[in-house]
Design a protein around this motif. Structure first.
Motif, mmCIF file in Angstrom:
data_model
loop_
_atom_site.group_PDB
_atom_site.id
_atom_site.type_symbol
_atom_site.label_atom_id
_atom_site.label_comp_id
_atom_site.label_asym_id
_atom_site.label_seq_id
_atom_site.Cartn_x
_atom_site.Cartn_y
_atom_site.Cartn_z
ATOM 1 N N VAL A 93 1.116 -1.475 0.206
ATOM 2 C CA VAL A 93 0.068 0.059 -0.392
ATOM 3 C C VAL A 93 0.798 0.873 0.152
ATOM 4 N N ALA A 94 2.324 1.087 0.864
ATOM 5 C CA ALA A 94 2.535 2.595 0.902
ATOM 6 C C ALA A 94 3.408 2.834 -0.320
ATOM 7 N N THR A 95 3.900 1.758 -0.826
ATOM 8 C CA THR A 95 4.456 1.565 -1.961
ATOM 9 C C THR A 95 3.241 2.143 -3.349
ATOM 10 N N TYR A 96 2.275 2.112 -3.229
ATOM 11 C CA TYR A 96 1.614 2.291 -4.540
ATOM 12 C C TYR A 96 0.897 4.196 -4.326
ATOM 13 N N ALA A 97 0.666 4.548 -2.789
ATOM 14 C CA ALA A 97 0.168 5.706 -2.888
ATOM 15 C C ALA A 97 1.586 6.189 -2.954
ATOM 16 N N LEU A 98 2.762 5.835 -2.709
ATOM 17 C CA LEU A 98 3.709 7.004 -2.341
ATOM 18 C C LEU A 98 3.997 7.287 -4.393
ATOM 19 N N VAL A 99 3.888 5.807 -4.976
ATOM 20 C CA VAL A 99 3.936 6.670 -6.478
ATOM 21 C C VAL A 99 2.644 6.844 -7.325
ATOM 22 N N LEU A 100 1.310 6.409 -6.662
ATOM 23 C CA LEU A 100 -0.130 6.833 -7.512
ATOM 24 C C LEU A 100 -0.863 8.266 -6.987
ATOM 25 N N SER A 101 -0.465 8.442 -5.078
ATOM 26 C CA SER A 101 -1.264 10.234 -4.402
ATOM 27 C C SER A 101 -1.307 10.460 -5.013
ATOM 28 N N ILE A 156 -1.621 11.928 -8.314
ATOM 29 C CA ILE A 156 -2.138 11.515 -9.714
ATOM 30 C C ILE A 156 -3.570 10.785 -9.608
ATOM 31 N N MET A 157 -4.164 10.356 -8.602
ATOM 32 C CA MET A 157 -5.565 9.210 -8.284
ATOM 33 C C MET A 157 -6.025 9.983 -6.877
ATOM 34 N N ALA A 158 -5.212 11.460 -5.977
ATOM 35 C CA ALA A 158 -6.165 11.787 -4.531
ATOM 36 C C ALA A 158 -7.254 12.821 -5.370
ATOM 37 N N ALA A 159 -6.927 13.666 -6.825
ATOM 38 C CA ALA A 159 -7.733 14.155 -7.518
ATOM 39 C C ALA A 159 -9.332 13.465 -7.490
ATOM 40 N N LYS A 160 -8.830 12.514 -8.167
ATOM 41 C CA LYS A 160 -9.817 11.933 -8.506
ATOM 42 C C LYS A 160 -10.948 10.915 -7.756
ATOM 43 N N LEU A 161 -11.459 11.382 -6.433
ATOM 44 C CA LEU A 161 -12.023 11.140 -4.824
ATOM 45 C C LEU A 161 -13.031 11.610 -5.109
ATOM 46 N N PRO A 162 -13.627 11.934 -5.211
ATOM 47 C CA PRO A 162 -14.557 13.052 -5.051
ATOM 48 C C PRO A 162 -15.431 13.106 -3.669
ATOM 49 N N GLY A 163 -16.101 14.177 -3.536
ATOM 50 C CA GLY A 163 -16.328 14.195 -1.876
ATOM 51 C C GLY A 163 -15.607 13.217 -0.610
ATOM 52 N N ASN A 193 -10.460 14.251 3.094
ATOM 53 C CA ASN A 193 -9.104 13.759 3.628
ATOM 54 C C ASN A 193 -7.803 13.671 3.204
ATOM 55 N N ARG A 194 -6.647 14.451 3.026
ATOM 56 C CA ARG A 194 -5.323 14.364 1.997
ATOM 57 C C ARG A 194 -5.172 12.402 1.752
ATOM 58 N N TYR A 195 -5.819 12.059 3.320
ATOM 59 C CA TYR A 195 -5.093 10.571 3.124
ATOM 60 C C TYR A 195 -5.698 9.442 2.021
ATOM 61 N N ALA A 196 -7.011 10.087 1.475
ATOM 62 C CA ALA A 196 -8.324 9.998 0.847
ATOM 63 C C ALA A 196 -7.810 8.385 -0.204
ATOM 64 N N TYR A 197 -6.822 8.596 -0.745
ATOM 65 C CA TYR A 197 -5.919 7.815 -1.605
ATOM 66 C C TYR A 197 -5.141 6.138 -0.854
ATOM 67 N N VAL A 198 -4.786 6.505 0.087
ATOM 68 C CA VAL A 198 -4.074 5.899 1.273
ATOM 69 C C VAL A 198 -5.399 4.760 1.633
ATOM 70 N N ILE A 202 -8.672 -1.529 -7.218
ATOM 71 C CA ILE A 202 -7.942 -1.004 -6.232
ATOM 72 C C ILE A 202 -6.817 -0.103 -6.403
ATOM 73 N N VAL A 203 -5.809 0.153 -7.000
ATOM 74 C CA VAL A 203 -4.863 0.861 -7.020
ATOM 75 C C VAL A 203 -5.881 1.962 -8.183
#
Length: 264
Positions: free
Chosen positions: A45-53, A55-62, A65-70, A193-194
């Protein structure tokens, strides 16, 4: 079916003690012990979060939490880790226990139950760790988490049904285990998942609907990230798939057991 349930109940103490022994054996002489059960998925999880957070964080509407992607990643990994561990271990459960099956008289159906119980303990430890991470990152807990036992039960049933079928086939064709290693890797990336399903083109998203693990991952994400009731249609899809696989696997297992012992 009644005979199988009666056999499981009659050997319940054997099953429980075997689960305990399995957990002890896996971490014998290990300094960190049970921590290894959760460190690997957390590291992933930590690896994917560091690499993709980013890119993906802006695509979690509503989700503020800045840790939403994690949290999104961890929710999906909780669903996937139980399924993948049960299937992986079921692939070789009869081959690995061939000598035990020849020397000791016990209902062979106990083996998948033991594996399922051991994997469930691992998954519960991962879930507890994840909840601790959620609290540290400010993710509120909700009453909808009461859905988790049902989700885990359906997930476990689906994995055991598929794993038992593959475990029986692998006794006769050993290539099954090798093929499934590759299939599970592809299956992971075919499950949101990712990444979020919303970034997939509509025509491909329709194909994803046929993936039972997509519905399971989304259900965990709904409960743990969004704090909402999981979609009933998606749960019905994987519940029906689990019931069909379990029924078929038990029929196949009963017919194959006599020949399995000879082959082993």
């Amino acid at each position: 079916m009644k005979e199988i349930l009666a056999a499981i109940w009659g050997y319940r103490h054997f099953i429980v003690s075997s689960i305990k022994n399995d957990l002890r054996a896996r971490f014998a002489r290990s300094k960190l012990g049970a921590l290894w059960m959760v460190l690997q998925p957390l590291a992933q999880v930590a690896t994917y979060a560091l690499v993709l957070s980013r890119i993906m964080a802006a695509k979690l509407p509503g989700i503020d939490n800045r840790y939403a992607y994690v949290i999104y990643l961890m929710a999906g990994m909780i669903a996937w880790s139980l399924f993948a561990e049960v299937v992986n271990r079921s692939l070789t459960m009869f081959v690995d226990n061939g000598n035990l099956m020849k020397k000791m008289a016990f209902p062979r159906v106990c083996l998948p139950i033991i594996i399922g119980g051991s994997c469930l303990v691992n998954n519960l430890l991962l879930l507890v760790t994840a909840v601790g991470v959620f609290l540290l990152t400010g993710q509120p807990l909700s009453w909808v988490m009461l859905w988790l036992p049902l989700l885990m039960a359906i997930n476990l049933a689906f994995a055991l049904g598929l794993g038992l079928i593959l475990g029986v086939l692998n006794v006769f064709v050993r290539d099954v285990a090798q093929v499934m290693t590759v299939v599970l890797q592809l299956w992971f990336w075919f499950t949101p998942i990712v990444y979020m399903p919303s970034i997939i083109p509509d025509r491909l998203r329709a194909v994803l609907e046929f993936n039972p693990m997509m519905h399971m991952a989304v259900a965990f994400q709904d409960v743990l990230l969004y704090g909402r009731t999981p979609g009933i249609p998606g749960l019905l899809v994987i519940a029906v798939a689990a019931a069909v696989l379990l029924l078929f696997s038990l029929v196949l297992f009963r017919r194959a057991v006599p020949e399995m012992v000879d082959v082993l």
